[in-house]
Design a protein around this motif. Structure first.
Motif, PDB file in Angstrom:
ATOM      1  N   ARG A   1      10.272 -10.918   4.022  1.00  0.00           N
ATOM      2  CA  ARG A   1      10.528 -11.919   3.605  1.00  0.00           C
ATOM      3  C   ARG A   1       8.870 -13.016   3.621  1.00  0.00           C
ATOM      4  N   HIS A   2       8.340 -12.249   4.877  1.00  0.00           N
ATOM      5  CA  HIS A   2       7.398 -12.836   5.263  1.00  0.00           C
ATOM      6  C   HIS A   2       5.714 -12.043   3.858  1.00  0.00           C
ATOM      7  N   MET A   3       5.648 -10.644   3.766  1.00  0.00           N
ATOM      8  CA  MET A   3       5.120 -10.174   2.988  1.00  0.00           C
ATOM      9  C   MET A   3       5.113  -9.898   1.137  1.00  0.00           C
ATOM     10  N   THR A   4       4.190 -10.417   0.389  1.00  0.00           N
ATOM     11  CA  THR A   4       4.118 -10.780  -1.061  1.00  0.00           C
ATOM     12  C   THR A   4       4.530  -9.459  -1.704  1.00  0.00           C
ATOM     13  N   VAL A   5       5.076  -9.036  -2.849  1.00  0.00           N
ATOM     14  CA  VAL A   5       5.486  -8.550  -3.845  1.00  0.00           C
ATOM     15  C   VAL A   5       4.789  -6.841  -3.599  1.00  0.00           C
ATOM     16  N   ALA A   6       3.543  -7.409  -4.164  1.00  0.00           N
ATOM     17  CA  ALA A   6       2.628  -6.173  -3.509  1.00  0.00           C
ATOM     18  C   ALA A   6       2.152  -5.882  -1.802  1.00  0.00           C
ATOM     19  N   GLY A   7       2.616  -6.267  -1.423  1.00  0.00           N
ATOM     20  CA  GLY A   7       2.374  -6.454  -0.106  1.00  0.00           C
ATOM     21  C   GLY A   7       3.486  -5.570   0.319  1.00  0.00           C
ATOM     22  N   ASN A   8       4.891  -5.627  -0.607  1.00  0.00           N
ATOM     23  CA  ASN A   8       6.264  -5.224   0.151  1.00  0.00           C
ATOM     24  C   ASN A   8       6.006  -3.849  -0.419  1.00  0.00           C
ATOM     25  N   ILE A   9       5.318  -3.467  -1.108  1.00  0.00           N
ATOM     26  CA  ILE A   9       5.292  -1.925  -1.993  1.00  0.00           C
ATOM     27  C   ILE A   9       4.222  -1.078  -1.360  1.00  0.00           C
ATOM     28  N   ALA A  10       3.361  -1.778  -0.690  1.00  0.00           N
ATOM     29  CA  ALA A  10       2.858  -0.995  -0.017  1.00  0.00           C
ATOM     30  C   ALA A  10       2.774  -0.744   1.010  1.00  0.00           C
ATOM     31  N   PHE A  11       4.257  -1.547   2.019  1.00  0.00           N
ATOM     32  CA  PHE A  11       4.293  -1.097   3.394  1.00  0.00           C
ATOM     33  C   PHE A  11       4.472   0.805   3.214  1.00  0.00           C
ATOM     34  N   GLY A  12       5.082   1.245   2.868  1.00  0.00           N
ATOM     35  CA  GLY A  12       5.744   2.246   3.330  1.00  0.00           C
ATOM     36  C   GLY A  12       4.243   3.091   3.595  1.00  0.00           C
ATOM     37  N   LEU A  13       3.018   3.040   2.531  1.00  0.00           N
ATOM     38  CA  LEU A  13       1.943   3.861   2.233  1.00  0.00           C
ATOM     39  C   LEU A  13       0.965   3.057   3.812  1.00  0.00           C
ATOM     40  N   LYS A  14       1.009   2.057   3.726  1.00  0.00           N
ATOM     41  CA  LYS A  14       0.099   1.569   4.873  1.00  0.00           C
ATOM     42  C   LYS A  14       0.681   2.474   5.803  1.00  0.00           C
ATOM     43  N   VAL A  15       1.761   2.784   6.541  1.00  0.00           N
ATOM     44  CA  VAL A  15       2.739   2.752   8.467  1.00  0.00           C
ATOM     45  C   VAL A  15       2.303   4.091   8.460  1.00  0.00           C
ATOM     46  N   ARG A  16       1.689   5.222   7.265  1.00  0.00           N
ATOM     47  CA  ARG A  16       2.047   6.267   7.661  1.00  0.00           C
ATOM     48  C   ARG A  16       1.068   6.894   8.664  1.00  0.00           C
TER      49      ARG A  16
END
Length: 355
Positions: free
Chosen positions: A87-102
């Motif tokens: 909820r605290h992330m934007t749409v773009a942030g939600n989509i990018a999440f799985g890539l950023k936590v690699r």
């Protein structure tokens, strides 16, 4: 990526959620899994995602042992009914999440992540929503975000667990075609679990029907419709009428009318058969062959008409036809009922159908 499931079993205490289940999904195939509550649909997805460990059996992806990998290493995309967006992330942030936590050694650069997000926003047709938060989105928009997030990590397998369950009927229908288009464009092998027969048949390359943790039948939507493997499959995939009949020489006789049967030949004698309302015909002529029934209700919606009838024994039948054809009948009228084809549900030397 070819997915092969071989003799998988999973029990929860005395309950067998999956029992000797085997199936295969071809590279890029869209497979839907249907079944009643408790048939093992969600357990199958959880086993594939690495959230449950089967008691027995093998799962292979392109011939490699899929069960030897932990949940993260399997590269499985998951989409749930209730989105599970941050909820605290934007749409773009939600989509990018799985890539950023690699892990750092596997993580794409910022520019690569931004490009991937941009591609997925375009693929799911939500480019103008990139800076919004989930609370500012409709249910259909949230589901598109959840799908884009699952695809961001380039999954080898996409698992969808009732993804449209929280949406209204109109939005569900609008998203069906979009879901199929998106999965085809991504080229990912997809397994969709749903309880909605219409949804499953509209989306699937093939449909898997589960019953009590076992595969009852696998086939294309046309194959399941034209050649159901069992009365369970026939009844589960649509509304049915039931009627007593006489079997003779592999033909069912409903009130003297000869009707082709599905499901193989049975011994001659009394039986109970199933048949679809849209394959049910009514004839006003008193001398016509068929079951003697009486019209008790006439209705319908739009171009589709419905005529409900009752037999002297109390059995009720529904016949579907074009709305204009229902004007041939009136409530209280005696008519004859026939079926285009029937599925033998029970065959026995001594059977009756209770009201």
């Amino acid at each position: 990526m070819t997915l092969t499931i071989q003799s998988v079993c999973k029990r929860f205490g005395p309950i067998a959620a999956l029992e000797d289940l085997s199936l295969e999904a071809a590279d890029g195939e869209f497979l839907t899994v249907l079944g009643p509550s408790g048939s093992g649909k969600t357990t199958l997805l959880r086993v594939l995602a690495g959230l449950e460990r089967p008691d027995r059996g093998r799962i292979l992806l392109d011939g490699a042992d899929f069960l030897a990998l932990n949940a993260r290493a399997r590269r499985v995309g998951l989409v749930f009914q209730h989105y599970a967006l941050f909820r605290h992330m934007t749409v773009a942030g939600n989509i990018a999440f799985g890539l950023k936590v690699r892990p750092a050694r596997l993580r794409p650069t910022r520019s690569q992540i931004a490009a991937r997000v941009e591609d997925l926003l375009a693929l799911t047709r939500i480019e103008d929503l990139a800076d919004r938060h989930p609370a500012q989105l409709s249910g259909g928009e949230r589901q598109r975000v959840a799908l884009a997030r699952a695809l961001a990590v380039e999954p080898r397998l996409l698992l969808l667990d009732e993804p449209f369950g929280a949406l209204d009927a109109k939005v569900r229908k609008e998203l069906r075609g979009e879901l199929r288009r998106i999965c085809e464009a991504a080229g990912v092998t997809t397994i969709l679990v749903t309880h909605d027969q219409e949804e499953a048949m509209a989306l699937a390359d093939r449909v898997v029907v589960l019953n009590a943790g076992q595969v009852e039948q696998i086939g294309t939507p046309d194959e399941l419709d034209s050649d159901p493997a069992s009365p369970f499959v026939f009844e589960f995939l649509g509304e049915c009428n039931r009627a007593p009949c006489q079997l003779a020489g592999g033909v069912a006789r409903l009130g003297g009318a000869a009707t082709p049967t599905l499901g193989g030949n049975r011994a001659d004698g009394e039986a109970i058969v199933l048949f679809r309302p849209h394959e049910t015909a009514l004839e006003a002529r008193a001398d016509a062959p068929g079951l003697a029934v009486r019209v008790i209700e006439i209705g319908g919606r739009g171009a589709l008409g419905m005529v409900e009838c009752v037999a002297p024994g109390g059995e009720r039948f529904l016949a579907e036809m074009p709305r204009l054809e229902t004007t041939r009948f009136v409530i209280g009228q005696s008519v004859r009922l026939t079926a285009r084809r029937v599925m033998i549900e029970v065959a026995s030397p001594a059977l009756s159908l209770s009201p």
